[in-house]
Design an enzyme around this catalytic site. Structure first.
Site, PDB file in Angstrom:
ATOM      1  N   ASP A 124      -5.675  -1.160  -4.471  1.00 14.09           N
ATOM      2  CA  ASP A 124      -4.731  -1.962  -5.252  1.00 14.09           C
ATOM      3  C   ASP A 124      -3.509  -1.102  -5.590  1.00 14.09           C
ATOM      4  O   ASP A 124      -2.930  -0.463  -4.717  1.00 14.09           O
ATOM      5  CB  ASP A 124      -5.451  -2.510  -6.502  1.00 14.09           C
ATOM      6  CG  ASP A 124      -4.644  -3.533  -7.278  1.00 14.09           C
ATOM      7  OD1 ASP A 124      -4.609  -4.691  -6.867  1.00 14.09           O
ATOM      8  OD2 ASP A 124      -4.023  -3.143  -8.288  1.00 14.09           O
ATOM      9  N   TRP A 125      -3.071  -1.077  -6.855  1.00 17.84           N
ATOM     10  CA  TRP A 125      -1.903  -0.288  -7.243  1.00 17.84           C
ATOM     11  C   TRP A 125      -2.111   1.202  -7.007  1.00 17.84           C
ATOM     12  O   TRP A 125      -1.146   1.956  -6.854  1.00 17.84           O
ATOM     13  CB  TRP A 125      -1.554  -0.527  -8.716  1.00 17.84           C
ATOM     14  CG  TRP A 125      -0.413  -1.478  -8.888  1.00 17.84           C
ATOM     15  CD1 TRP A 125      -0.477  -2.786  -9.290  1.00 17.84           C
ATOM     16  CD2 TRP A 125       0.980  -1.203  -8.677  1.00 17.84           C
ATOM     17  NE1 TRP A 125       0.785  -3.340  -9.329  1.00 17.84           N
ATOM     18  CE2 TRP A 125       1.698  -2.382  -8.957  1.00 17.84           C
ATOM     19  CE3 TRP A 125       1.693  -0.085  -8.258  1.00 17.84           C
ATOM     20  CZ2 TRP A 125       3.089  -2.480  -8.857  1.00 17.84           C
ATOM     21  CZ3 TRP A 125       3.078  -0.162  -8.143  1.00 17.84           C
ATOM     22  CH2 TRP A 125       3.758  -1.353  -8.438  1.00 17.84           C
ATOM     23  N   TRP A 166      -1.345 -15.299  -8.778  1.00 15.33           N
ATOM     24  CA  TRP A 166      -1.888 -14.285  -9.687  1.00 15.33           C
ATOM     25  C   TRP A 166      -0.814 -13.782 -10.650  1.00 15.33           C
ATOM     26  O   TRP A 166      -1.045 -13.675 -11.847  1.00 15.33           O
ATOM     27  CB  TRP A 166      -2.458 -13.133  -8.872  1.00 15.33           C
ATOM     28  CG  TRP A 166      -2.633 -11.844  -9.609  1.00 15.33           C
ATOM     29  CD1 TRP A 166      -1.994 -10.667  -9.367  1.00 15.33           C
ATOM     30  CD2 TRP A 166      -3.522 -11.579 -10.708  1.00 15.33           C
ATOM     31  NE1 TRP A 166      -2.417  -9.690 -10.236  1.00 15.33           N
ATOM     32  CE2 TRP A 166      -3.359 -10.221 -11.076  1.00 15.33           C
ATOM     33  CE3 TRP A 166      -4.428 -12.370 -11.422  1.00 15.33           C
ATOM     34  CZ2 TRP A 166      -4.066  -9.631 -12.124  1.00 15.33           C
ATOM     35  CZ3 TRP A 166      -5.138 -11.778 -12.465  1.00 15.33           C
ATOM     36  CH2 TRP A 166      -4.955 -10.436 -12.805  1.00 15.33           C
ATOM     37  N   ASP A 251     -11.397 -10.859  -0.647  1.00 17.22           N
ATOM     38  CA  ASP A 251     -10.141 -10.694  -1.378  1.00 17.22           C
ATOM     39  C   ASP A 251      -9.094 -11.635  -0.774  1.00 17.22           C
ATOM     40  O   ASP A 251      -8.750 -11.507   0.400  1.00 17.22           O
ATOM     41  CB  ASP A 251      -9.676  -9.239  -1.250  1.00 17.22           C
ATOM     42  CG  ASP A 251      -8.452  -8.922  -2.084  1.00 17.22           C
ATOM     43  OD1 ASP A 251      -7.709  -9.853  -2.459  1.00 17.22           O
ATOM     44  OD2 ASP A 251      -8.219  -7.729  -2.345  1.00 17.22           O
ATOM     45  N   HIS A 280     -11.941  -8.086  -3.966  1.00 23.02           N
ATOM     46  CA  HIS A 280     -10.873  -7.140  -4.248  1.00 23.02           C
ATOM     47  C   HIS A 280     -11.393  -5.831  -4.831  1.00 23.02           C
ATOM     48  O   HIS A 280     -10.903  -4.750  -4.492  1.00 23.02           O
ATOM     49  CB  HIS A 280      -9.880  -7.780  -5.224  1.00 23.02           C
ATOM     50  CG  HIS A 280      -8.702  -6.921  -5.531  1.00 23.02           C
ATOM     51  ND1 HIS A 280      -7.787  -6.544  -4.574  1.00 23.02           N
ATOM     52  CD2 HIS A 280      -8.287  -6.342  -6.697  1.00 23.02           C
ATOM     53  CE1 HIS A 280      -6.850  -5.779  -5.131  1.00 23.02           C
ATOM     54  NE2 HIS A 280      -7.145  -5.647  -6.423  1.00 23.02           N
TER      55      HIS A 280
END
Length: 302
Positions: A124-125, A166, A251, A280
């Site tokens: 992710d980030w 989202w 995801d 995810h």
């Protein structure tokens, strides 16, 4: 001085499968007055250091199933919490959270701890930021290997309608129910584990970082972070280190298609390991991923 909140320590007591002593830095250049938390496990003189970078809206707890595997292999594990998450301080002004605010923090932390022979582990980030770290001349020589999961390099285009939904959801729910979100995404999560993801956030005032991250994703060409991410694409396309990719196929945003794009970017990257029963937050199957990655790395460098 940046106004920030500090989650009380008692919020982190008795979390399932989490007995790591906290480590803190309070004087990183540019972050004076803010306390940063990180897990530091395993021998300090290990051959390999695993730098584990979490994403939205989690913290180092996400890696609880991977940390012991890497430590058992003889590695050192450093798993920082971004500011606004976990046991790190939480600036209350959402405007404080920028791409550079987070990226520079990681660079300063790596420098302070003098991490070397880094296996960069991202999701992710953690990937949107971590995959740009080698563009810093001081970081690139420290990098050895890559393990990437459900992430990508953001260069100014939207990941799709799923992400836009989202982003809008977070705007509409400023007091995002983090534990409930994780529980919906990972049905096998126990109530106590879901509560551990809620632990950093006693109330809505602690969630400015949670609200900020979706808005920072580089979906337009002029957004901060796009230029350096494009440079990062070029770096990874010529990189000669070992890599391992894994993806939770359920995801809807950063699933198989996203990881295939990353595979095509990272020179020599193998096809992703696909976990069909994961989404995810694939680190909830992290023991499986960590063992497979270590086996693949050993094959590359017997």
């Amino acid at each position: 001085m940046v106004e920030a909140l500090r989650t009380p320590d008692d919020r982190f007591r008795g979390l399932p499968d989490w007995d790591h002593e906290p480590s803190y830095l309070e004087d990183l250049p540019g972050y004076e007055g803010l306390r940063a938390h990180y897990v530091d496990a395993g021998p300090r003189d290990a051959v390999h250091t695993y730098l584990l970078l979490h994403g939205e809206p989690t913290w180092a707890y996400l890696y609880r199933k991977m940390i012991p595997i890497f430590v058992a292999s003889g590695g050192r594990v450093v798993a920082p919490d971004f500011f606004g998450f976990g046991r790190s301080d939480k600036p209350v002004d959402q405007a404080v959270y920028t791409f550079d605010f987070h990226r520079d923090y990681l660079l300063r932390l790596v420098e302070r701890l003098d991490l070397r022979d880094i296996t960069l582990v991202v999701q992710d980030w953690g990937g949107l930021l971590g995959l740009t770290l080698p563009m810093d001349a001081g970081f690139a020589p420290r990098l050895s290997r890559l393990l990437a999961m459900n992430t990508g390099i953001a260069v100014g285009t939207s990941p799709g309608q799923g992400f836009e939904d989202w982003r809008a959801y977070v705007v509409a729910h400023p007091d995002l129910a983090v534990g409930a979100l994780l529980k919906r995404s990972v049905p096998t999560l126990s109530d106590a584990e879901a509560a551990a993801y809620d632990a950093p956030f006693p109330d809505v005032s602690y969630k400015a970082g949670v609200r900020a991250f979706p808005q920072l994703v580089m979906t337009e060409p002029e957004m901060p972070g796009v230029a350096i991410s494009r440079e990062a694409q070029r770096f990874w396309s010529t990189w000669d280190g070992a890599s391992f990719l894994a993806v939770g196929s359920q995801d809807p945003v950063l699933g198989v298609a996203a990881m295939e794009r990353l595979r095509r970017t990272v020179r020599g990257a193998p096809a992703p390991m696909v976990l069909t029963d994961a989404g995810h937050f694939v680190q909830e199957r992290g023991d499986v991923v960590a063992r497979a990655a270590l086996a693949a790395f050993a094959q590359d460098n017997p």
